[in-house]
Scaffold this active site. Structure first.
Site, PDB file in Angstrom:
ATOM      1  N   GLU A 151       9.802   1.723  10.792  1.00  0.00           N
ATOM      2  CA  GLU A 151      10.587   2.925  11.013  1.00  0.00           C
ATOM      3  C   GLU A 151       9.499   4.281  11.074  1.00  0.00           C
ATOM      4  O   GLU A 151       9.018   4.173  10.199  1.00  0.00           O
ATOM      5  CB  GLU A 151      11.813   2.750   9.910  1.00  0.00           C
ATOM      6  CG  GLU A 151      12.638   1.895   9.917  1.00  0.00           C
ATOM      7  CD  GLU A 151      13.361   1.632  11.347  1.00  0.00           C
ATOM      8  OE1 GLU A 151      13.596   2.541  11.775  1.00  0.00           O
ATOM      9  OE2 GLU A 151      13.705   0.236  11.486  1.00  0.00           O
TER      10      GLU A 151
ATOM     11  N   GLU B 122       7.347  15.984  16.691  1.00  0.00           N
ATOM     12  CA  GLU B 122       7.642  15.988  15.415  1.00  0.00           C
ATOM     13  C   GLU B 122       6.761  16.762  14.276  1.00  0.00           C
ATOM     14  O   GLU B 122       5.492  16.794  14.362  1.00  0.00           O
ATOM     15  CB  GLU B 122       7.890  14.694  14.673  1.00  0.00           C
ATOM     16  CG  GLU B 122       8.318  14.558  13.065  1.00  0.00           C
ATOM     17  CD  GLU B 122       8.049  13.139  12.644  1.00  0.00           C
ATOM     18  OE1 GLU B 122       6.829  12.592  12.675  1.00  0.00           O
ATOM     19  OE2 GLU B 122       8.923  12.936  12.011  1.00  0.00           O
TER      20      GLU B 122
ATOM     21  N   VAL C 244       0.462   6.136  13.580  1.00  0.00           N
ATOM     22  CA  VAL C 244      -0.104   5.016  12.520  1.00  0.00           C
ATOM     23  C   VAL C 244       0.446   3.613  12.957  1.00  0.00           C
ATOM     24  O   VAL C 244      -0.144   2.736  13.006  1.00  0.00           O
ATOM     25  CB  VAL C 244       0.163   5.561  11.013  1.00  0.00           C
ATOM     26  CG1 VAL C 244      -0.167   4.437   9.962  1.00  0.00           C
ATOM     27  CG2 VAL C 244      -0.829   6.625  10.952  1.00  0.00           C
TER      28      VAL C 244
ATOM     29  N   GLY D 137       6.559   5.239   8.187  1.00  0.00           N
ATOM     30  CA  GLY D 137       5.601   6.411   8.420  1.00  0.00           C
ATOM     31  C   GLY D 137       5.495   6.916   9.910  1.00  0.00           C
ATOM     32  O   GLY D 137       6.578   6.793  10.583  1.00  0.00           O
ATOM     33  N   SER D 138       4.440   7.393  10.374  1.00  0.00           N
ATOM     34  CA  SER D 138       4.455   8.208  11.701  1.00  0.00           C
ATOM     35  C   SER D 138       4.045   7.160  12.643  1.00  0.00           C
ATOM     36  O   SER D 138       3.793   6.085  12.378  1.00  0.00           O
ATOM     37  CB  SER D 138       3.328   9.124  11.652  1.00  0.00           C
ATOM     38  OG  SER D 138       2.040   8.335  11.529  1.00  0.00           O
ATOM     39  N   THR D 139       4.863   7.749  13.857  1.00  0.00           N
ATOM     40  CA  THR D 139       4.639   6.824  15.044  1.00  0.00           C
ATOM     41  C   THR D 139       3.430   6.433  15.506  1.00  0.00           C
ATOM     42  O   THR D 139       2.997   5.160  15.743  1.00  0.00           O
ATOM     43  CB  THR D 139       5.384   7.404  16.195  1.00  0.00           C
ATOM     44  OG1 THR D 139       6.887   7.699  15.903  1.00  0.00           O
ATOM     45  CG2 THR D 139       5.280   6.628  17.449  1.00  0.00           C
TER      46      THR D 139
ATOM     47  N   CYS E  78      12.642  11.819   7.897  1.00  0.00           N
ATOM     48  CA  CYS E  78      12.540  11.643   9.255  1.00  0.00           C
ATOM     49  C   CYS E  78      13.851  12.013   9.852  1.00  0.00           C
ATOM     50  O   CYS E  78      13.618  12.076  11.156  1.00  0.00           O
ATOM     51  CB  CYS E  78      12.217  10.047   9.071  1.00  0.00           C
ATOM     52  SG  CYS E  78      13.245   9.209   8.153  1.00  0.00           S
TER      53      CYS E  78
ATOM     54  N   LYS F  26       0.755  -1.109   0.085  1.00  0.00           N
ATOM     55  CA  LYS F  26      -0.074   0.067  -0.115  1.00  0.00           C
ATOM     56  C   LYS F  26       0.791   1.292  -0.051  1.00  0.00           C
ATOM     57  O   LYS F  26       1.446   1.591   0.886  1.00  0.00           O
ATOM     58  CB  LYS F  26      -0.981  -0.063   1.427  1.00  0.00           C
ATOM     59  CG  LYS F  26      -2.201   1.019   0.896  1.00  0.00           C
ATOM     60  CD  LYS F  26      -2.658   1.614   2.331  1.00  0.00           C
ATOM     61  CE  LYS F  26      -1.841   3.102   2.631  1.00  0.00           C
ATOM     62  NZ  LYS F  26      -1.778   4.026   1.424  1.00  0.00           N
TER      63      LYS F  26
HETATM   64  P1  NAD Z   1       1.806   8.302   7.744  1.00  0.00           P
HETATM   65  O1  NAD Z   1       1.827   7.625   8.886  1.00  0.00           O
HETATM   66  O2  NAD Z   1       0.792   9.297   7.595  1.00  0.00           O
HETATM   67  O3  NAD Z   1       1.607   7.432   6.411  1.00  0.00           O
HETATM   68  C1  NAD Z   1       2.431   6.270   6.117  1.00  0.00           C
HETATM   69  C2  NAD Z   1       1.585   5.202   5.486  1.00  0.00           C
HETATM   70  O4  NAD Z   1       0.565   4.588   6.192  1.00  0.00           O
HETATM   71  C3  NAD Z   1       0.871   5.756   4.085  1.00  0.00           C
HETATM   72  O5  NAD Z   1       1.036   4.775   3.244  1.00  0.00           O
HETATM   73  C4  NAD Z   1      -0.377   6.027   4.860  1.00  0.00           C
HETATM   74  O6  NAD Z   1      -1.411   6.048   3.741  1.00  0.00           O
HETATM   75  C5  NAD Z   1      -0.737   4.873   5.607  1.00  0.00           C
HETATM   76  N1  NAD Z   1      -1.610   5.056   6.501  1.00  0.00           N
HETATM   77  C6  NAD Z   1      -1.970   6.253   7.195  1.00  0.00           C
HETATM   78  N2  NAD Z   1      -2.947   6.057   8.228  1.00  0.00           N
HETATM   79  C7  NAD Z   1      -3.194   4.695   8.105  1.00  0.00           C
HETATM   80  C8  NAD Z   1      -4.194   3.929   8.786  1.00  0.00           C
HETATM   81  N3  NAD Z   1      -5.057   4.122   9.750  1.00  0.00           N
HETATM   82  N4  NAD Z   1      -4.018   2.548   8.592  1.00  0.00           N
HETATM   83  C9  NAD Z   1      -3.322   1.883   7.733  1.00  0.00           C
HETATM   84  N5  NAD Z   1      -2.352   2.600   6.981  1.00  0.00           N
HETATM   85  C10 NAD Z   1      -2.376   4.279   7.268  1.00  0.00           C
HETATM   86  O7  NAD Z   1       3.331   9.071   7.211  1.00  0.00           O
HETATM   87  P2  NAD Z   1       3.718   9.841   6.098  1.00  0.00           P
HETATM   88  O8  NAD Z   1       3.014  11.302   6.216  1.00  0.00           O
HETATM   89  O9  NAD Z   1       3.456   9.234   4.776  1.00  0.00           O
HETATM   90  O10 NAD Z   1       5.252   9.981   6.210  1.00  0.00           O
HETATM   91  C11 NAD Z   1       5.896  10.739   7.230  1.00  0.00           C
HETATM   92  C12 NAD Z   1       6.154  10.085   8.524  1.00  0.00           C
HETATM   93  O11 NAD Z   1       7.160   8.859   8.397  1.00  0.00           O
HETATM   94  C13 NAD Z   1       6.926  10.825   9.335  1.00  0.00           C
HETATM   95  O12 NAD Z   1       6.515  10.722  10.734  1.00  0.00           O
HETATM   96  C14 NAD Z   1       8.333  10.419   9.240  1.00  0.00           C
HETATM   97  O13 NAD Z   1       9.392  10.611  10.266  1.00  0.00           O
HETATM   98  C15 NAD Z   1       8.304   8.939   8.860  1.00  0.00           C
HETATM   99  N6  NAD Z   1       9.140   8.357   8.165  1.00  0.00           N
HETATM  100  C16 NAD Z   1      10.132   7.709   8.997  1.00  0.00           C
HETATM  101  C17 NAD Z   1      11.237   7.146   8.415  1.00  0.00           C
HETATM  102  C18 NAD Z   1      12.220   6.518   9.131  1.00  0.00           C
HETATM  103  O14 NAD Z   1      12.990   5.614   8.424  1.00  0.00           O
HETATM  104  N7  NAD Z   1      12.270   6.280  10.346  1.00  0.00           N
HETATM  105  C19 NAD Z   1      11.542   7.429   6.828  1.00  0.00           C
HETATM  106  C20 NAD Z   1      10.553   8.143   6.264  1.00  0.00           C
HETATM  107  C21 NAD Z   1       9.523   8.634   6.995  1.00  0.00           C
END
Ligand code: NAD
Length: 544
Positions: free
Chosen positions: A293, A425, A269, A265-267, A327, A212
């Site tokens: 991550e 963040e 989620v 993605g975010s902590t 991130c 996804k």
């Molecule tokens: P996000 O958490 O909003 O989304 C990440 C993914 O999760 C997307 O595909 C999104 O559609 C999906 N998602 C969102 N809500 C969901 C739910 N309820 N159920 C299932 N899937 C869901 O993050 P983003 O805005 O795409 O990315 C930014 C975040 O990612 C920041 O917090 C950043 O720090 C983190 N990030 C971390 C790293 C790392 O390596 N630590 C790298 C890149 C980004």
């Protein structure tokens, strides 16, 4: 054909092209940008190798020119998620049975396609869709993508080569099976390379995947999916499923065959999906592997011994490249009181010189933030800092969403080291600085270490070796990736394996063998060449 001990071609990091005026790569990239802008894409799901159009669509907009639509993408729901699971399970046996070097060859070919034939496509689509400059797109969508695709096969070979000891008359073998079931990959908007690595790393190890992508990155991520197919990835090995994360996750996480979760993605989620997995635990045939991550609140600690100019350059690149949407981006800065004036003035002057605007204008260092929600969140932090009374805006601070989601690179100077912009963040071009008392460095280290729940990246700017060593010891748990005299962003596959602990993730280090180990389940095979022919032991032959 596998009558040979094959070795993966020794990988080298993909060279970063410069895109300077007059260069052939710049000409090709500009042409590709215009070609894409003149085309409207209708992006389907890809399930079992077939395009699926649900008719429920959403537009793809350029963040830095939100009136400009690049096409639409179709959204998957629960029914399509179930179809994707079936396709992944159907493809599993044949894919897992393919010799490992044949699986590796698919991804090595994909790397070559991206490095040469589709370089401009990957750069241009990432620039337009995620508002990256040519340089930011190049290091992400070409260099990091191809590095993952070339280094992971080597790590796969190294893992398979790990074999147990033997003694006379027996042969012990370890086989590294893929997980039993399918893997669910959920990827973020901000790195095309992460979108590539999260489904491809488990697939390389013989798993099949439901992927996804983030809604804001479907455009560039679809280009990747097409390149995997062009490289010969069999149908159903990776299934491309844009759509609502909530709906898709409901179907995926309730399947008994769910065996692994590869998330970035975010902590928030990640935590909610982990809870959902835990609440379904009895349904699953195996304990699912969970790799995530997540967020960061990354620091730069300026030691009193730091060099002024290289520190300022590191702070600017670390905090504001890609609009702070990494991130690993620096978002809290610690300035020693003994040098506060000189650093604050130099930073304010340089930050106000940063050019920002549409990424199609190659003079810009920054583009726009990803969407209106992000824009509003970031603006909220800036407005509250302005109104709070304990902080002042030293540089930037203006937000304008008339044509694109533009937030000026902003430096907030706060008197409260625990103010919200020092702790949360923000994921935008906002850096908050605090001036610390450098007569008590131990207190400064404690402050850096304990201010935020995250532990992703951090940088120590210093020239004094003793002080560097003290900071490294004091901050060893504050970051999974620590930098000395360098910006805290820009980890390179094979050189700085990436990942953080605490609230920043499971620290399974993308860009190293450690990540790939999570996608296999080892089986130990013992063979006896001279098995005993009697069950009786010698000690049983008498009782004298
Ligand atoms: P996000 O958490 O909003 O989304 C990440 C993914 O999760 C997307 O595909 C999104 O559609 C999906 N998602 C969102 N809500 C969901 C739910 N309820 N159920 C299932 N899937 C869901 O993050 P983003 O805005 O795409 O990315 C930014 C975040 O990612 C920041 O917090 C950043 O720090 C983190 N990030 C971390 C790293 C790392 O390596 N630590 C790298 C890149 C980004």
């Amino acid at each position: 054909m596998n009558n040979g001990i094959f070795h993966i071609p020794a990988p080298v990091n993909e060279p970063v092209l410069g895109y300077g005026p007059g260069s052939p790569e710049r000409t090709a990239l500009k042409k590709e940008i215009e070609r894409l802008r003149a085309t409207q894409l209708d992006i389907p799901l890809v399930i079992g190798g077939k395009e699926v159009r649900t008719g429920k669509t959403a537009p793809i907009r350029r963040p830095d020119a939100h009136g400009e639509v690049l096409g639409v993408y179709h959204l998957a729901g629960e029914a399509e998620a179930r179809m994707a699971i079936e396709a992944a399970l159907a493809a599993k046996a044949e894919w897992a049975a393919l010799p490992w070097e044949e699986r590796a060859a698919v991804f090595l070919r994909a790397a070559e396609l991206i490095s040469v034939r589709h370089r401009a496509l990957m750069d241009a689509s990432t620039m337009l869709c995620q508002s990256k400059t040519a340089h930011q797109a190049e290091i992400d969508a070409v260099c990091e993508v191809t590095d993952f695709l070339r280094f992971n096969p080597l790590y796969m070979e190294q893992i398979y080569a790990q074999q147990p000891e033997n003694t006379k008359g027996e042969w012990n073998r370890s086989a590294y099976r893929p997980l039993e079931g399918f893997v669910y990959a959920v990827t973020p908007f901000n790195f095309t390379s992460i979108a590539s690595n999260l489904p491809s790393a488990p697939a390389m190890m013989g798993n099949t995947v439901v992927w996804k992508p983030a809604s804001n990155a479907v455009y560039s991520n679809y280009m990747l999916m097409k390149i995997y197919m062009e490289a010969g990835l069999p149908a159903g090995v990776i299934n491309f499923l844009p759509g609502s994360g909530g709906l898709i996750s409901n179907a995926v996480l309730s399947s008994p065959d769910f065996a692994g979760f590869h998330f970035t993605g975010s902590t928030e989620v990640f935590r909610s999906l982990w809870k959902q997995i835990a609440s379904n635990l009895e349904r699953y045939r195996v304990y699912p592997r969970i790799v995530g991550e997540t967020g960061g609140k990354d620091f730069i600690l300026i030691d009193p011994s730091a060099d002024l100019h290289s520190t300022v350059a590191g702070v600017l690149r670390g905090a504001f490249e890609y609009q702070g949407q990494k991130c690993s981006a620096a978002s809290r800065l610690y300035i020693p009181a003994s040098r506060a004036k000189e650093f604050t003035e130099a930073l304010a002057e340089e930050i106000s010189a940063i050019p920002m605007g549409e990424i199609t204008d190659f003079r810009n260092f920054m583009g726009a933030v990803i969407d209106e929600t992000a824009f509003d969140t970031i603006r909220g932090y800036i407005e509250r800092a302005k109104a709070g009374g304990h902080a002042r805006i030293v540089a930037g601070g203006t937000c304008d969403k008339t044509r694109g989601w533009f937030v000026e690179p902003t430096l907030i100077l706060t008197e409260d080291p625990h103010s919200e912009s020092m702790v949360n963040e923000i994921f935008g071009p906002v850096l908050t600085a605090y001036v610390y008392d450098d007569r008590d460095m131990e207190a400064a280290y404690r402050l850096v270490d304990s201010t935020s729940p995250y532990g992703l990246t951090g940088a120590i700017m210093a020239t004094d070796r003793q002080r560097i060593n003290r900071a490294l010891i004091a901050l060893q748990n504050a970051a999974g990736n620590l930098y000395i005299n360098d910006k805290p962003t820009g980890a390179v596959v094979g050189r700085q394996p990436f990942g953080g602990a605490r609230a920043s993730g499971t620290n399974d280090k993308a860009g190293s063998y450690l990540n790939l180990l999570r996608w296999v389940s080892a089986v130990a095979i013992k063979e006896s060449f001279a098995p005993p022919s009697s069950w009786r032991y010698p000690f049983m032959t008498g009782n004298d």
